[in-house]
Design an enzyme around this catalytic site. Sequence first.
Site, PDB file in Angstrom:
ATOM      1  N   HIS A 175       4.061   6.577  -7.429  1.00  0.00           N
ATOM      2  CA  HIS A 175       3.106   7.763  -7.681  1.00  0.00           C
ATOM      3  C   HIS A 175       3.889   9.388  -7.669  1.00  0.00           C
ATOM      4  O   HIS A 175       3.936  10.132  -8.018  1.00  0.00           O
ATOM      5  CB  HIS A 175       1.924   8.160  -6.438  1.00  0.00           C
ATOM      6  CG  HIS A 175       0.595   9.095  -7.279  1.00  0.00           C
ATOM      7  ND1 HIS A 175      -0.413   9.596  -6.022  1.00  0.00           N
ATOM      8  CD2 HIS A 175       0.424   9.362  -8.050  1.00  0.00           C
ATOM      9  CE1 HIS A 175      -1.232  10.819  -7.192  1.00  0.00           C
ATOM     10  NE2 HIS A 175      -0.602   9.901  -8.257  1.00  0.00           N
ATOM     11  N   HIS A 184       0.770  -1.220  -0.050  1.00  0.00           N
ATOM     12  CA  HIS A 184      -0.144   0.163  -0.242  1.00  0.00           C
ATOM     13  C   HIS A 184       1.075   1.119  -0.328  1.00  0.00           C
ATOM     14  O   HIS A 184       0.835   2.161  -0.744  1.00  0.00           O
ATOM     15  CB  HIS A 184      -0.689  -0.168   1.182  1.00  0.00           C
ATOM     16  CG  HIS A 184      -1.525   1.195   1.436  1.00  0.00           C
ATOM     17  ND1 HIS A 184      -3.067   1.098   1.365  1.00  0.00           N
ATOM     18  CD2 HIS A 184      -1.319   2.792   1.849  1.00  0.00           C
ATOM     19  CE1 HIS A 184      -3.723   2.470   1.238  1.00  0.00           C
ATOM     20  NE2 HIS A 184      -2.299   3.501   1.820  1.00  0.00           N
ATOM     21  N   GLU A 185       1.869   1.410   0.760  1.00  0.00           N
ATOM     22  CA  GLU A 185       2.841   2.665   0.915  1.00  0.00           C
ATOM     23  C   GLU A 185       3.911   2.613   0.097  1.00  0.00           C
ATOM     24  O   GLU A 185       3.650   3.592  -0.794  1.00  0.00           O
ATOM     25  CB  GLU A 185       3.117   2.769   2.615  1.00  0.00           C
ATOM     26  CG  GLU A 185       2.381   3.029   3.321  1.00  0.00           C
ATOM     27  CD  GLU A 185       1.663   4.247   3.493  1.00  0.00           C
ATOM     28  OE1 GLU A 185       1.479   4.451   3.142  1.00  0.00           O
ATOM     29  OE2 GLU A 185       0.451   3.554   4.166  1.00  0.00           O
ATOM     30  N   HIS A 209       2.128   4.148  -3.239  1.00  0.00           N
ATOM     31  CA  HIS A 209       1.884   5.797  -2.734  1.00  0.00           C
ATOM     32  C   HIS A 209       3.177   6.369  -3.128  1.00  0.00           C
ATOM     33  O   HIS A 209       3.471   7.108  -3.701  1.00  0.00           O
ATOM     34  CB  HIS A 209       1.495   6.429  -1.154  1.00  0.00           C
ATOM     35  CG  HIS A 209       0.529   6.790  -0.930  1.00  0.00           C
ATOM     36  ND1 HIS A 209      -0.483   6.585  -1.496  1.00  0.00           N
ATOM     37  CD2 HIS A 209       0.170   6.097  -0.021  1.00  0.00           C
ATOM     38  CE1 HIS A 209      -1.488   6.432  -0.836  1.00  0.00           C
ATOM     39  NE2 HIS A 209      -0.831   6.540   0.362  1.00  0.00           N
TER      40      HIS A 209
END
Length: 677
Positions: A473, A466-467, A470
């Site tokens: 991105h 999940h992290e 990010h």
Amino acid sequence: MSNPFLNSYTTPFEVPPFHEIKNEHYLPALEEGIARAKKEIDLITDNEDNPTFANTIEALEKGGELLGNVASVLFNLNSAETSDDLQAITRDASPMLSAFDNEVKQNEKLWKRIKTVYQNAKSTGEEAMLLEKTYKGFVRSGADLQGESKERFKEISMELSKLTLQFGENLLAETNKYELVIDDEADLKGLPEGVKDQASDTAKQNGKEGKWVFTLQAPSYIPFMEHAENRVLREQLYKAYMSKCLKGDEYDNQDLLKQIVSLRAEIARLLGYETYAKYVLEERMAQEPTQVFAFLEDLMQRALPKAKEEVEEIKEFMKELGASHHLERWDWAYYSEKLRKKKYDLDDELTKPYFKLENVIQGVFTTSEKLYDISFKRNNDLPTYHKEVEAYEVIDSNGDIKAIFYADFFPRKGKRGGAWMTSFREQRKMDGKTTIPIVSIVCNFTPSTSKTPSLLKFEEVNTLFHEFGHALHGMLADTKYASLSGTSVFWDFVELPSQILENWCYEKECLDLFARHYETNELIPQRYIDAIKASATYHEAYATVRQISLALLDMTWHHATATEIEKMEDVVTIEKQAFEKVDLFPNVENTSMSVQFGHIFAGGYAAGYYSYKWAEVLDADAFALFQEKGVFDKEVALAFKDNVLSKGGTEHPMDLYVKFRGKEPSPEALLIRAGLS
């Protein structure tokens, strides 16, 4: 002594020189940064030429580099590696920065130039988006206010910067000060050996050799609640966790919370919005509180009946096991984990040996390489802010350095709880120069013990993916302007890149890349992969209702008018009312989520917590295309990279999504994935 902030960094890739930065450097560097930024503003406002995009908007975008460098290091370290001294510095710095921001946003000459450019706008593409963002940012920061209203806005902004900081400091202090000390080994019954070893190591570190210490940090708290047979101690630890910042002492957050909510409502009223939620949501995909409530209501109607069935199933399971007590909140994780093991022949102790942290890191790197043609090279020469932090060069398919990536994985006294992605520098391409981003993820994973390396629960593997989503991105950003780069997007769009990457954790093609037994190097057995996939929707309705309840709590505090806030009773009562429709357990006295809800009172999720579920609709719909074409299909991956990951906030998020997917998202994929369809 020279101040490392005040000169160009001489470090590789101009990363912050953490090894040279001392606490005494921050405030002088901030003062100098503000002074330089003011001169840059003066150059814009004193320019006698007609206002243009280049001499006003773009000039403003280029300014404040020193100030940004200092603030990014200070606030990132205050979250990841703080101390009493650093917290004191941050308390001094926060109002300084708020005052300067107010001064800029309410500079009449600057605002007049920006309005002129906006009214005569001829910009297109990224320039048009920067102009729109700059103009709205000034309006929403009180630039059009007059007289007493303008002064009051300044006062509130500075006060909020102090209060939200204090909220987070109190929460960290409360988390750090608690210990459950066990000196009778019989009280450890049910706990896996690795959990006991970790508690023993913690006891040694805290001067309690020969005992076992459990804390409120997630890698200690969660395994205890899932496995400890001693129900009295589970209750004790649960109540300690849920009473943080609610004891009426120096760390109590109740009054702070009320002040934050009240001041936010006043800001909204000053700017012409009925509630703070209306103010926030104007700049979100959801746009209106009514749309958020409708979204949450629809999800609740689908999830709540099944969540109640899941609770009843646990109650029946307890009877099978001969339990004579009622199901309480401190029982849920314990019996839920036992039932999961029974239903799927799977528990974390079976899978953890296959998820050695170093292997999982390599797995997420390899996944990203297969999807997006990037690779990662460890660089031990880059300075870091703590010896546990790892630094990597991110290299694109041409062999060029695309980004610098920092990873910080384990709990420490100076680190707040949870997991997050952040950045020390945004990507940009201006004046013929490309500036690469410096991205970091910070987690609180199960550390190694004296007997075993760091072995992750599957939930922690999921968190890492999940992290890292990010982080991608930020690392794959390819924009002209830093303020539109990477994660600088609408808040209910920012979770799409993170949540979509979680999906790969459940796929055999991905797990086979890294999930090997830390002792035998055996590949994770197919039956475990099947069980992981089969259990993916285990108690998903319960988890959905939990997320809905937190989103409703957020909206309760932030979609209230100033008049309604004045009439509000105590924090605990308001919280009970917010949870009333979705509560699945008896109330526990002297506990509260609100006073420890750092996401909305010390972070950026105020009136935006719903975005986790909102983004799940996006990620499920997006991943459905990968499932259709192949989870490592290069064409789909590059379309996601080119239309979402690289674009940041340069276009409206729905436009970016449609360019990738060919259509607007449908909730059906999420409902199917969650077992709610």
